[in-house]
Design an enzyme around this catalytic site. Structure first.
Site, PDB file in Angstrom:
ATOM      1  N   ARG A 190       1.004  -1.481   0.250  1.00  0.00           N
ATOM      2  CA  ARG A 190       0.325   0.238  -0.151  1.00  0.00           C
ATOM      3  C   ARG A 190       0.462   1.678  -0.091  1.00  0.00           C
ATOM      4  O   ARG A 190       0.419   2.439  -0.564  1.00  0.00           O
ATOM      5  CB  ARG A 190      -1.123   0.866   1.792  1.00  0.00           C
ATOM      6  CG  ARG A 190      -2.100  -0.378   0.896  1.00  0.00           C
ATOM      7  CD  ARG A 190      -2.216  -1.449   2.626  1.00  0.00           C
ATOM      8  NE  ARG A 190      -1.741  -2.316   2.830  1.00  0.00           N
ATOM      9  CZ  ARG A 190      -1.823  -3.599   2.129  1.00  0.00           C
ATOM     10  NH1 ARG A 190      -2.348  -3.529   1.959  1.00  0.00           N
ATOM     11  NH2 ARG A 190      -0.163  -4.466   2.567  1.00  0.00           N
ATOM     12  N   THR A 191       1.332   1.322   0.989  1.00  0.00           N
ATOM     13  CA  THR A 191       2.507   2.572   1.469  1.00  0.00           C
ATOM     14  C   THR A 191       3.530   3.083  -0.485  1.00  0.00           C
ATOM     15  O   THR A 191       3.219   4.530  -0.791  1.00  0.00           O
ATOM     16  CB  THR A 191       3.154   2.601   2.906  1.00  0.00           C
ATOM     17  OG1 THR A 191       2.807   2.217   3.321  1.00  0.00           O
ATOM     18  CG2 THR A 191       4.126   4.439   2.806  1.00  0.00           C
ATOM     19  N   LYS A 195      25.500  -3.022  -0.588  1.00  0.00           N
ATOM     20  CA  LYS A 195      27.439  -3.335  -0.914  1.00  0.00           C
ATOM     21  C   LYS A 195      27.772  -2.075   0.440  1.00  0.00           C
ATOM     22  O   LYS A 195      28.613  -2.348   0.504  1.00  0.00           O
ATOM     23  CB  LYS A 195      27.640  -2.169  -2.131  1.00  0.00           C
ATOM     24  CG  LYS A 195      27.577  -3.155  -3.392  1.00  0.00           C
ATOM     25  CD  LYS A 195      28.099  -1.994  -4.560  1.00  0.00           C
ATOM     26  CE  LYS A 195      26.525  -1.721  -5.302  1.00  0.00           C
ATOM     27  NZ  LYS A 195      26.804  -1.127  -6.436  1.00  0.00           N
ATOM     28  N   ARG A 219      10.938   4.006   3.234  1.00  0.00           N
ATOM     29  CA  ARG A 219      10.602   3.315   4.652  1.00  0.00           C
ATOM     30  C   ARG A 219      11.942   2.759   4.676  1.00  0.00           C
ATOM     31  O   ARG A 219      12.749   2.290   4.397  1.00  0.00           O
ATOM     32  CB  ARG A 219       9.648   2.114   4.235  1.00  0.00           C
ATOM     33  CG  ARG A 219       9.521   1.133   4.892  1.00  0.00           C
ATOM     34  CD  ARG A 219       7.868   0.016   4.867  1.00  0.00           C
ATOM     35  NE  ARG A 219       7.187   0.540   5.032  1.00  0.00           N
ATOM     36  CZ  ARG A 219       5.746   0.152   4.836  1.00  0.00           C
ATOM     37  NH1 ARG A 219       5.953  -0.836   4.676  1.00  0.00           N
ATOM     38  NH2 ARG A 219       4.833   0.690   4.871  1.00  0.00           N
TER      39      ARG A 219
HETATM   40  N1   CP Z   1      -0.151  -0.164   5.760  1.00  0.00           N
HETATM   41  C1   CP Z   1       0.867  -0.286   5.038  1.00  0.00           C
HETATM   42  O1   CP Z   1       1.863   0.574   5.757  1.00  0.00           O
HETATM   43  O2   CP Z   1       0.846  -1.494   4.023  1.00  0.00           O
HETATM   44  P1   CP Z   1       2.525  -2.014   3.791  1.00  0.00           P
HETATM   45  O3   CP Z   1       3.163  -2.654   4.384  1.00  0.00           O
HETATM   46  O4   CP Z   1       1.278  -2.436   2.282  1.00  0.00           O
HETATM   47  O5   CP Z   1       2.710  -0.779   2.933  1.00  0.00           O
END
Ligand code: CP
Length: 303
Positions: free
Chosen positions: A51-52, A80, A101
């Site tokens: 999603r994110t 690396k 992320r």
């Molecule tokens: N809700 C959420 O962060 O989903 P993902 O891990 O799929 O991005």
């Protein structure tokens, strides 16, 4: 130039502005389709996501911009040994804004300190997930028409669930919110988040019994037990199915309860709930794209 690492960096007026902007985007998408023409979003995902990452990418495309990036650490020079700081300096040469992320708490903050473009925290370890919180707030606002005077239940892994921590911190600034924290003893909300709650002076209760508190809830925020944060597989297997939301569990719930879940779900909400009008989690995922569009516009200072 501004980044977004923690939801509390946005004041409540700014959150309201973002919600109103997202609602306007939903109502008038064509008005926004060229707003980011010529701009590039980099999605640097060192941890899995559906999603994110994809909603950020869809958001930038729907604003007329472009996207570059990677979806796993192994396909970047992190494999690396390149540092997050150097990666952030590099990406500043190629993009206008970053969504990152990372499994390590604080990595997006390090990136923001070294980048010359805005960095958005797209989830850092068990710490924070501010754009999920914006998604959740937009969903609550669209379902309830308000962000105050609500009894909000959080159920599942409140220890490792970064979406829970961010949302509790965000809701702590609104009036007359009652928090109902439902988890096994081992997965209770961390002390530092509880301290924020205590400081806000809002009421909260902790319990292991979801059924007992169900009738009072306006919002039920279900969460997955976060397997990837456990040190011990046995503990995960013992705790993962503590709470499974099945239709019979909703028999004494409010008619206008809103059931949220940041997703992905594993087993904690039965698919039999999906067609219940109170299930909001797929609408919530869609809302994520619109609020990220609003956030990109804000951080890029696009009028
Ligand atoms: N809700 C959420 O962060 O989903 P993902 O891990 O799929 O991005």
């Amino acid at each position: 130039m501004r980044s977004l690492i923690d939801i509390l960096e946005l004041n409540t007026e700014e959150i309201e502005e973002l919600i109103h902007k997202a609602n306007d985007i939903i109502a008038n998408p064509s008005k926004y389709s060229e707003k980011c023409r010529g701009k590039k979003l980099a999605t640097l995902f060192f941890e899995p996501s559906t999603r994110t990452r994809l909603s950020f990418e869809a958001a930038m495309y729907e604003l007329g911009g472009n996207v570059l990036g990677f979806s796993e650490a192994q396909s970047s020079s992190a494999a690396k040994g390149e540092s997050v700081a150097d990666t952030a300096k590099m990406i500043s040469c190629y993009a206008d804004i970053v969504a990152m992320r990372h499994p390590k708490e604080g990595a997006p903050l390090v990136a923001a300190m070294n980048a010359t473009i805005p960095v958005i925290n797209a989830g850092d370890g068990g710490h924070n997930h501010p754009t999920q919180t914006l998604t959740d707030l937009l969903t609550i606002y669209r379902e309830k028409g308000r962000l105050d005077n609500l009894t909000v239940g959080f159920c599942g892994d409140l220890k490792f669930g970064r979406t829970v921590h961010s949302l509790i911190n965000a809701l702590s600034r609104y009036k007359n919110i009652k928090f109902v924290l439902v988890s096994p003893e081992e997965l209770k909300l961390p002390g530092y988040v509880k301290d924020n709650l205590k400081k806000s002076g809002l009421e909260y209760v902790q319990t292991t019994d979801l059924d007992a508190v169900m009738p009072e809830l306006d919002i039920l925020y279900m969460t997955r037990v976060q397997r990837e944060r456990f040190f011990n597989e046995e503990d995960y297997l013992r705790l993962r199915d503590t709470y499974i939301l099945r239709p019979e569990r909703l028999s004494n719930a409010k008619e206008d309860l809103s059931i949220l879940h940041p997703l992905p779900r594993v087993n904690e909400i039965s698919v039999a709930i999906d067609n219940d009008p109170r299930a909001c989690y797929f609408k919530q995922a869609l809302n994520g794209k619109f609020i990220r569009m609003a956030l990109i516009l804000k951080l890029l200072e696009v009028e």
